[in-house]
Design an enzyme around this catalytic site. Sequence first.
Site, mmCIF file in Angstrom:
data_model
loop_
_atom_site.group_PDB
_atom_site.id
_atom_site.type_symbol
_atom_site.label_atom_id
_atom_site.label_comp_id
_atom_site.label_asym_id
_atom_site.label_seq_id
_atom_site.Cartn_x
_atom_site.Cartn_y
_atom_site.Cartn_z
ATOM 1 N N LYS A 1 -4.727 -12.095 0.671
ATOM 2 C CA LYS A 1 -4.508 -12.877 1.896
ATOM 3 C C LYS A 1 -5.361 -14.138 1.974
ATOM 4 C CE LYS A 1 -1.504 -10.489 4.465
ATOM 5 N NZ LYS A 1 -0.309 -11.064 5.096
ATOM 6 N N SER B 1 -2.323 -5.452 -4.087
ATOM 7 C CA SER B 1 -2.578 -6.508 -3.112
ATOM 8 C C SER B 1 -3.835 -6.359 -2.266
ATOM 9 C CB SER B 1 -1.363 -6.645 -2.186
ATOM 10 O OG SER B 1 -1.043 -5.416 -1.582
#
Length: 505
Positions: free
Chosen positions: A50, A307
């Site tokens: 992110k 992720s």
Amino acid sequence: MQSYLKRILTARVYDVAVETPLELAPNLSARIGNNVLFKREDMQPVFSFKLRGAYNKMAQLNPEQLKRGVIAASAGNHAQGVALSAHRLGCKAIIVMPTTTPQVKIDAVRHFGQRSVEIVMHGDSYSDACAHAYALEKEKQLTFVHPFDDPDVIAGQGTIAMEILRQRQAPIHAIFCAIGGGGLIAGVAAYVKQVRPDIKVIGVQTTDSDAMARSLKSRKRVTLNDVGLFSDGTAVKLAGEETFRVCKQYVDEVVLVDTDAVCAAIKDVFQDTRSILEPAGALAVAGAKLYAKREQLKGETLVTVCSGANMNFDRLRFVAERSEIGEKREAILAVTIPETPGSFRKFCTLLGKRNITEFNYRYADPKAAQVFVGIQVKDQSETADLVDKLQRGKLPTLDLSDNEMAKLHLRHLVGGHAPEAKDEIIFRFEFPERPGALMNFLNSMDHSWNISLFHYRNHGADYGRVLVGMQVPRTDKKALKTFLDTLGYPYWDESDNPAYRLFLG
């Protein structure tokens, strides 16, 4: 989409982000017969991809916007990216987080943001937090940094695809990405389909948070009433407008996985890397496994974007318990055996040399005993064979491996008082964690003594903790002592334990 290609190639992410490695997963690759590569976004400074999108968005703001400050809504990982970006760029940030956000992510936001960030807790999901953040944006005249539905954020995430194709120039069958709102997969797909359109881009969602999958199927955005919170990083009720547009054009498909499959994927990554991903971080791995099995792939290269790794430590207890079930390597069975001396031994004989992972039994009926048992198996077909074998041995058996109530609650509730269990004594043992330890116990015990309680759960130690209730006549006390002394297992008499008296005696 040419615009996205340019945005990705010129994205400002490397002021704060790092180019993460693309690593072969040897154990998982050998097991599923394909080359599985992990794109290690869990190795970013904020332990999540992110940071790329957040910083790229904020780096595009003009001095006046930065001076006023920014606001964001996030379940945790985007918040950390915004916090670190705000600190690096010298601007203030308000971050609205759902009340369900794991504490490890809240603490991390404070750490990365230092004095630049104010945290506001609001709502049960990302969507709730987002609505509140929009209200604050207007009230305080701040710039909203969206976690996924923004071209600059999407472009920042797309740099992952740029790195993958540079790091792996050989053929790739598919790239798998977790989907919450869709920023990651939109960025990856926008780049891959412009540069290497032969590569499939496949999204992965949990069965209880599948807004993007439903939207693509309906050809319009679908809002979910509720979302599952196990994979909190992808708990999004409505996919982004821009991400949906990109996914509709470029994403090949979305596969759905359940909680047990995600737990199994977390274990797979740990076994190959000794790193622990958060549930959302392991979604791509779970999806790649499901897809490879469904398509019967062999010898292909599958890239999975790992992720994030912002996992609450306390959640590991649940993950460890469910990972074997998710891999279909543990069968949960309910078995009915006659309430007679020797029937327990017969049951264990039918199990053969299989490892017992759990055993719950409490005397309740003078004719039949209900046993809750976990057994290590190779795959689902072995579970079916075992059930058939027990049935042929006249031991009625029910497979509970997919029964959510049994897996979550029943295994902890088997037991209760047994007033008919006369002359019951309770011992706690430490069995060596090796095949044959239980049979040695049963064969050494006097065959006239009835087992009235048995509880065991594998905890991954080199010895098993076992609680056993036996109905031993008072006249057999000397024989009991001989049995305990010659058995060779450490033991403790718990017959006077107040916990036993209150709940089991």
